[in-house]
Design a protein around this motif. Structure first.
Motif, short mmCIF file in Angstrom:
data_model
loop_
_atom_site.label_atom_id
_atom_site.label_comp_id
_atom_site.label_asym_id
_atom_site.label_seq_id
_atom_site.Cartn_x
_atom_site.Cartn_y
_atom_site.Cartn_z
N ASP A 247 -13.36 -2.03 14.97
CA ASP A 247 -12.51 -3.14 15.63
C ASP A 247 -11.03 -2.66 15.24
O ASP A 247 -10.05 -2.88 15.57
N LEU A 248 -11.12 -2.11 13.87
CA LEU A 248 -9.84 -1.75 13.49
C LEU A 248 -9.73 -0.27 12.56
O LEU A 248 -10.68 0.03 11.98
N VAL A 249 -8.97 0.51 12.92
CA VAL A 249 -8.95 1.85 12.08
C VAL A 249 -7.40 1.69 11.51
O VAL A 249 -6.47 1.61 11.96
N GLY A 250 -7.76 1.93 10.03
CA GLY A 250 -6.70 1.74 9.01
C GLY A 250 -6.16 3.24 8.76
O GLY A 250 -7.15 4.17 8.71
N LYS A 251 -4.87 3.43 8.41
CA LYS A 251 -4.33 4.79 7.96
C LYS A 251 -3.99 4.86 6.65
O LYS A 251 -3.29 3.77 6.20
N TYR A 252 -4.46 5.70 6.10
CA TYR A 252 -3.71 6.22 4.64
C TYR A 252 -2.20 6.22 4.44
O TYR A 252 -1.68 5.61 3.49
N GLU A 253 -1.78 6.85 5.60
CA GLU A 253 -0.16 6.58 5.87
C GLU A 253 0.23 5.36 5.80
O GLU A 253 1.62 5.11 5.39
N THR A 254 -0.46 4.22 6.42
CA THR A 254 0.33 3.06 6.20
C THR A 254 -0.72 2.01 5.70
O THR A 254 -1.06 0.93 6.10
N LEU A 255 -1.31 2.54 4.49
CA LEU A 255 -2.44 2.02 3.85
C LEU A 255 -2.36 0.45 3.47
O LEU A 255 -2.93 -0.36 3.73
N GLU A 256 -1.03 0.16 2.68
CA GLU A 256 -0.78 -1.10 2.40
C GLU A 256 -0.70 -2.31 3.45
O GLU A 256 -1.42 -3.21 3.32
N GLU A 257 0.07 -1.86 4.62
CA GLU A 257 0.18 -2.84 5.51
C GLU A 257 -1.17 -2.95 6.47
O GLU A 257 -1.49 -4.06 6.75
N ASP A 258 -1.87 -1.88 6.63
CA ASP A 258 -3.22 -2.06 7.23
C ASP A 258 -4.22 -2.59 6.60
O ASP A 258 -5.00 -3.33 7.09
N SER A 259 -4.27 -2.62 5.28
CA SER A 259 -5.16 -3.25 4.43
C SER A 259 -4.96 -4.76 4.29
O SER A 259 -5.84 -5.64 4.29
N ASN A 260 -3.61 -5.04 4.11
CA ASN A 260 -3.14 -6.45 4.13
C ASN A 260 -3.59 -7.19 5.40
O ASN A 260 -3.71 -8.51 5.61
N TYR A 261 -3.36 -6.46 6.52
CA TYR A 261 -3.51 -7.03 7.93
C TYR A 261 -5.23 -7.27 8.06
O TYR A 261 -5.45 -8.36 8.37
N VAL A 262 -6.02 -6.43 7.38
CA VAL A 262 -7.53 -6.71 7.48
C VAL A 262 -7.66 -8.33 6.50
O VAL A 262 -8.49 -9.04 7.08
N LEU A 263 -7.01 -8.10 5.43
CA LEU A 263 -7.34 -9.49 4.51
C LEU A 263 -6.67 -10.52 5.09
O LEU A 263 -7.39 -11.52 5.05
N ARG A 264 -5.58 -10.49 5.77
CA ARG A 264 -5.13 -11.48 6.63
C ARG A 264 -6.10 -12.09 7.51
O ARG A 264 -6.40 -13.16 8.10
N LEU A 265 -6.69 -11.06 8.35
CA LEU A 265 -7.57 -11.19 9.45
C LEU A 265 -8.86 -12.01 8.89
O LEU A 265 -9.49 -13.03 9.54
N ALA A 266 -9.25 -11.82 7.73
CA ALA A 266 -10.33 -12.42 7.10
C ALA A 266 -10.09 -13.53 6.35
O ALA A 266 -10.88 -14.32 5.93
#
Length: 325
Positions: A247-266
């Motif tokens: 459902d979600l592919v995070g990237k190392y280049e945008t690690l912080e924002e993608d990770s925090n997006y996952v945490l917000r969704l959770a």
């Protein structure tokens, strides 16, 4: 497990109705999957478009390369060892070594620990890699696996394939403390790839050159002998994105924002953030360029073939420093 037809059918359903009736609400709140496909907050819906594009890129690559990407018709539980499950927040994370997986494992320990941990950075790195500390999808029965694949939000993090490879090489073959890797792989690489190797080098295996490592990876004998070690295995072989719909592919280049997006969704974004710190030893693009200077164009071409699906699937362009034949 999830056959092609079924997958296709599921994907169509996902577009129309992203959460089936069997996805119930976690303790009165919406599941991450609901929040992702039907966001309540506008800011989430803009990010949503980016992630839809990343999902489409994976789907299109799988379709265009089906002969390569679907060598296997069905997955077995053994293929799911990298998928970490958090029951409480209905998340499945496929960990890819050398793509911030230590910090993500720490986060998964906090998320699934039911209050045992609160600060991810207080968890020692070696503890994050103890398999008993996290539950993986292969530990469930087939019906339980299928239910979780259908109703949990599945995500992974990826990185430019050659940067990840150089990172693995630097970590495993240039650090004196990694003696288990030197013994297990270094000795074998030197034995096969180095003419006139000294007895000392053959015994210790602690001075593998990057050129030798590349020669080992592209050697057909290596691939016939055993699967690659997880630190240099391709992402598509570790996480099976052509069989499992992420459902979600995070990237190392945008690690912080993608990770925090996952945490917000959770639903934990207000009190849990991805640990930020700049690693001074991090493998960069410049470093990777440097390492590839001494690799012949023939070997570069063969190595690109090994990792080609990862480049295409996750939208990484052919590096400008490559001299492909």
């Amino acid at each position: 497990m999830q056959g092609n037809k079924e997958r296709g059918k599921e994907r169509k359903v996902m577009r129309r109705n992203p959460f089936g009736v069997d996805i119930c609400c976690r303790k009165g709140s919406r599941s991450p999957l609901q929040e992702l496909y039907n966001p309540t907050q506008l800011e989430l819906s803009n990010t949503n478009i980016l992630h839809q594009m990343r999902r489409d890129q994976v789907t299109d690559t799988c379709r265009a390369n089906s002969a390569l990407s679907r060598k296997r018709r069905v997955l077995t539980p053994n293929d799911l060892k990298h998928l970490v499950v958090d029951e409480d927040h209905e998340l499945i994370y496929c960990y890819v070594p050398k793509v911030a997986c230590t910090n993500w494992k720490r986060l998964m320990m906090v998320l699934s620990g039911r209050g045992k941990y609160s600060d991810p950075m207080e968890i020692p790195a070696n503890e994050a890699h103890v398999s008993a500390n996290l539950k993986t999808l292969n530990q469930y029965s087939i019906p339980e696996i299928n239910h979780r694949l259908k109703s949990y939000m599945k995500f992974l993090f990826v990185r430019e394939p050659f940067e990840r490879l150089v990172s693995a090489y630097r970590n495993k073959f240039t650090q004196k403390y990694n003696t288990s890797f030197h013994k297990r792989y270094g000795t074998k690489i030197i034995r096969r790839q180095r003419k006139n190797a000294t007895q000392e080098a053959l015994r210790r295996g602690d001075d593998v050159r990057f050129e030798e490592f590349v020669a080992y990876l592209i050697d057909p004998h290596t691939q016939r002998e055993e699967p690659f070690n997880e630190h240099w295995q391709t992402v598509h072989s570790l996480c099976h994105p052509c069989h499992i719909h992420y459902d979600l592919v995070g990237k190392y280049e945008t690690l912080e924002e993608d990770s925090n997006y996952v945490l917000r969704l959770a639903g934990v974004g207000s009190y849990l953030k991805f640990p930020t710190y700049a690693k001074s030893t991090r493998t960069t693009d410049e470093m990777t360029t440097e390492f590839f200077q001494n690799i012949s164009s023939e070997h570069q071409t063969q190595l690109y073939e090994v990792y080609k699906l990862d480049f295409l699937m996750f939208n990484y362009s052919v590096p400008s420093y490559l001299k492909l034949e």
